[in-house]
Design a protein around this motif. Structure first.
Motif, PDB file in Angstrom:
ATOM      1  N   GLY A 239     -27.266  54.350 -42.320  1.00 46.23           N
ATOM      2  CA  GLY A 239     -28.518  53.816 -41.789  1.00 46.23           C
ATOM      3  C   GLY A 239     -28.644  52.347 -42.142  1.00 46.23           C
ATOM      4  O   GLY A 239     -27.723  51.557 -41.924  1.00 46.23           O
ATOM      5  N   ASP A 240     -29.783  51.939 -42.703  1.00 45.54           N
ATOM      6  CA  ASP A 240     -29.990  50.538 -43.101  1.00 45.54           C
ATOM      7  C   ASP A 240     -28.949  50.123 -44.132  1.00 45.54           C
ATOM      8  O   ASP A 240     -28.642  50.878 -45.060  1.00 45.54           O
ATOM      9  N   MET A 241     -28.418  48.894 -43.976  1.00 44.68           N
ATOM     10  CA  MET A 241     -27.421  48.357 -44.905  1.00 44.68           C
ATOM     11  C   MET A 241     -27.636  46.858 -45.071  1.00 44.68           C
ATOM     12  O   MET A 241     -28.314  46.232 -44.259  1.00 44.68           O
ATOM     13  N   PRO A 242     -27.035  46.245 -46.120  1.00 46.33           N
ATOM     14  CA  PRO A 242     -27.137  44.794 -46.263  1.00 46.33           C
ATOM     15  C   PRO A 242     -26.460  44.069 -45.098  1.00 46.33           C
ATOM     16  O   PRO A 242     -25.577  44.622 -44.426  1.00 46.33           O
ATOM     17  N   ASP A 243     -26.862  42.842 -44.880  1.00 45.06           N
ATOM     18  CA  ASP A 243     -26.296  42.021 -43.808  1.00 45.06           C
ATOM     19  C   ASP A 243     -24.829  41.723 -44.110  1.00 45.06           C
ATOM     20  O   ASP A 243     -24.486  41.241 -45.194  1.00 45.06           O
TER      21      ASP A 243
ATOM     22  N   GLU B 160     -26.910  34.983 -52.568  1.00 45.92           N
ATOM     23  CA  GLU B 160     -27.921  36.030 -52.679  1.00 45.92           C
ATOM     24  C   GLU B 160     -27.305  37.232 -53.375  1.00 45.92           C
ATOM     25  O   GLU B 160     -26.491  37.960 -52.808  1.00 45.92           O
ATOM     26  N   LEU B 161     -27.687  37.436 -54.640  1.00 45.71           N
ATOM     27  CA  LEU B 161     -27.083  38.498 -55.437  1.00 45.71           C
ATOM     28  C   LEU B 161     -27.715  39.855 -55.176  1.00 45.71           C
ATOM     29  O   LEU B 161     -27.122  40.880 -55.500  1.00 45.71           O
ATOM     30  N   ASN B 162     -28.921  39.883 -54.623  1.00 42.26           N
ATOM     31  CA  ASN B 162     -29.612  41.135 -54.351  1.00 42.26           C
ATOM     32  C   ASN B 162     -30.125  41.150 -52.908  1.00 42.26           C
ATOM     33  O   ASN B 162     -31.332  41.127 -52.667  1.00 42.26           O
TER      34      ASN B 162
ATOM     35  N   ARG C 195     -25.555  47.364 -58.307  1.00 42.45           N
ATOM     36  CA  ARG C 195     -25.492  45.898 -58.310  1.00 42.45           C
ATOM     37  C   ARG C 195     -26.623  45.249 -57.537  1.00 42.45           C
ATOM     38  O   ARG C 195     -26.625  44.042 -57.354  1.00 42.45           O
ATOM     39  N   ASN C 196     -27.567  46.049 -57.062  1.00 41.52           N
ATOM     40  CA  ASN C 196     -28.624  45.490 -56.234  1.00 41.52           C
ATOM     41  C   ASN C 196     -29.957  46.130 -56.593  1.00 41.52           C
ATOM     42  O   ASN C 196     -30.188  47.311 -56.333  1.00 41.52           O
ATOM     43  N   ASP C 197     -30.841  45.323 -57.185  1.00 48.24           N
ATOM     44  CA  ASP C 197     -32.143  45.838 -57.622  1.00 48.24           C
ATOM     45  C   ASP C 197     -33.079  46.122 -56.457  1.00 48.24           C
ATOM     46  O   ASP C 197     -34.114  46.772 -56.632  1.00 48.24           O
TER      47      ASP C 197
END
Length: 546
Positions: free
Chosen positions: A134-138, A146-148, A517-519
């Motif tokens: 479904g939704d994911m990072p770009d 951009e660390l998060n 790794r992603n808050d």
């Protein structure tokens, strides 16, 4: 011809391993990466990463659709977040990084064939991730600033991927391109002009499956009417392996794991899938001797722990339990029993893993058996396209006649694909797929289609046959079941041993590495498994919770 292609792929594997450290240095050098990186090495790497992403996706879908055996007590036990680190890492750490770098290089140097192929493979990976998570990072947010990164809406990712495919087609048609890629791992024996045409067909077919998932009738038929899809076996988008066993092992991974000289096969096959092949028609599916190899006929099934047990109370009379007829000994869906003592139980056959052909005489699944690992990853084949067209004609055009014609073509292509793959080993055994065998099988399917009372039941016939043809491609089987709702219990998909196996995942856990790794990203809850990607027509459905 096939061995020449496969050995060529093997050579590229070796080249890439030797060049890997240099390539990584080029990509990661912040100031000079686009200036010094070799575009052909980058493209080779992207092509291999595509194979890795597909292989992971196929494994996930294969288990969820009962095409492969799934270990665990419940659906939530079967997978953990770390199960998805591989597909996530191959995409974000490798594929997207390499593709973004190559696209920038190509734009600077007018390398439009390089960029066109890279954009197709990147877009395909973006769609694959949405279909699972479904939704994911770009995928473009990989510059390290951009660390998060936040999650991008999955519908927007699909839209971006489709735009990228259109850009890829424009690039491939650009007359100003300069240097051509050194290596094409998917269409290595074709002329440069033919390769461009074939990659455009790949782009359009990826678009077709995306629009079919979305139910976009206008775009679906624009592609069908344009007739520039993977519609002939010569267009097939597949990754071919070789017989090379060392430095590196370039055989099909399934063969490498299961055809060994020191031990028996290490993987159980799915009783559910084998039972459907054996019982769905008045005769066993002619492809079963190509799909499955039994080392002992019948196999040593008394070593299976279920031999003295009763079937669970929630199993129907027709549900497979314990040994199947003819020695097709596998494992039931969602069982977490320990492994019994070693035995030569059935394993993967000649198609698509490059294993042995089952001539019903038995034999060892050793490293010299069959095609010795010279198999394929069947990513998008012409038969698959015709199944999708049949579905579209029926459900989006209400045209039974066109759907029937496409179904017939799909059966012909997929059967001949399997038959041609094993011609040398099947001929003379009495179990080869001949034209008369295909005609007999097709007549049964078309008769069922003609007698189905409505479009929903006709769709069941198309979907079930597509499912059988997808052996080796669990990814598209997973999409198929969510998109159409078929096959299902009525088609004799085997239930889990537990009567309460939990929510069948319409999307899967987020990868552990991504969460850790992603808050900004939270792990999915049990209820979230019922929520599929944006295109899922049955969000929240418990239909497959069995």
């Amino acid at each position: 011809m096939i061995y020449r292609v496969l050995l060529f792929a093997s050579f590229t594997f070796i080249c890439l391993i030797q060049c890997d450290s240099l390539l990584q240095g080029e990509v990661e050098d912040d100031s000079t990466s686009t200036e010094n990186a070799d575009p052909s090495l980058l493209l080779n790497s992207i092509q291999l990463e595509t194979r890795s992403i597909f292989s992971s996706a196929s494994s996930i879908g294969g288990e969820l659709t009962r095409m492969d055996y799934m270990f665990g007590r419940t659906y939530q036990d079967a997978f953990s977040p770390s199960s998805f680190n591989s597909i996530y890492g191959n995409a974000y750490n490798d594929m997207f990084s390499d593709a973004n770098t190559l696209i920038k290089i190509a734009e600077d140097r007018n390398l439009y064939i390089h960029s066109g192929i890279a954009k197709i493979l990147k877009a395909n990976a973006m769609i694959t991730l949405v279909d699972h998570f479904g939704d994911m990072p770009d995928s473009d947010d990989l510059d390290g600033t951009e660390l998060n990164p936040i999650l991008l809406d999955d519908e927007l990712i699909y839209s971006n991927a489709l735009d990228l495919l259109n850009e890829a087609i424009a690039d491939l048609n650009n007359p100003l391109t300069r240097d051509k890629p050194d290596t094409d791992l998917y269409f290595p024996t074709y002329s440069e002009e033919d390769r461009i045409e074939l990659w455009i067909r790949v782009a359009n077919t990826v678009k077709l499956k995306a629009y079919l998932n979305m139910g976009d009738t206008q775009e679906i038929f624009a592609l069908i009417n344009d007739d520039n899809l993977i519609t002939d076996p010569s267009h097939d988008f597949q990754f071919s392996y070789s017989i090379t066993a060392n430095n590196p092992d370039s055989r099909h991974p399934v063969f490498s794991r299961n055809y060994r000289d020191d031990t028996y096969s290490t993987e159980y096959l799915s009783d559910s899938f084998m039972n459907m092949l054996l019982t769905d028609k008045p005769f066993s599916d002619p492809r079963i001797n190509y799909y499955i190899f039994r080392q002992v006929v019948p196999s040593d099934s008394e070593k299976n722990g279920c031999i003295a047990a009763y079937a669970p109370a929630h199993f129907d009379e027709d549900d497979p339990y314990c040994p199947l007829p003819g020695g097709y000994w596998g494992r039931h869906h969602l069982i977490n029993d320990g492994i019994p003592q070693e035995s030569p139980y059935p394993t993967y056959g000649i198609y698509p893993a490059g294993g042995a052909f089952d001539d019903e005489l038995g034999g060892e699944a050793n490293s010299n058996a069959g095609l010795q690992g010279a198999g394929i990853e069947p990513i998008l084949l012409s038969g698959f396209t015709h199944f999708m067209i049949a579905e579209a004609e029926l459900m989006h055009n209400n045209d039974e006649n066109k759907a029937r014609l496409s179904l017939e073509t799909a059966l012909e292509h997929t059967f001949k694909k399997v038959a041609d793959f094993g011609t040398n080993l099947a001929t003379g055994t009495g179990f080869e797929i001949t034209d008369s065998v295909i005609t007999t099988y097709t007549s049964v399917v078309l008769d069922r289609f003609d007698n189905a009372p409505d479009n929903t039941e006709k769709l069941r016939e198309i979907a079930r046959e597509y499912y059988f043809a997808l052996w080796g491609n669990g990814y598209e089987a997973y999409n198929l079941m969510r998109r159409t709702g078929f096959p299902d219990r009525e088609d004799n998909l085997q239930p889990a041993r537990s009567p309460n196996p939990g929510n069948w995942p319409r999307s899967v856990y987020y990868p552990a590495n991504m969460i850790e790794r992603n808050d900004n990203i939270k792990q999915k809850s049990n209820a979230d498994f019922l929520i599929g990607p944006f295109w899922d027509p049955d969000k929240g459905s418990t239909k497959f919770n069995f």
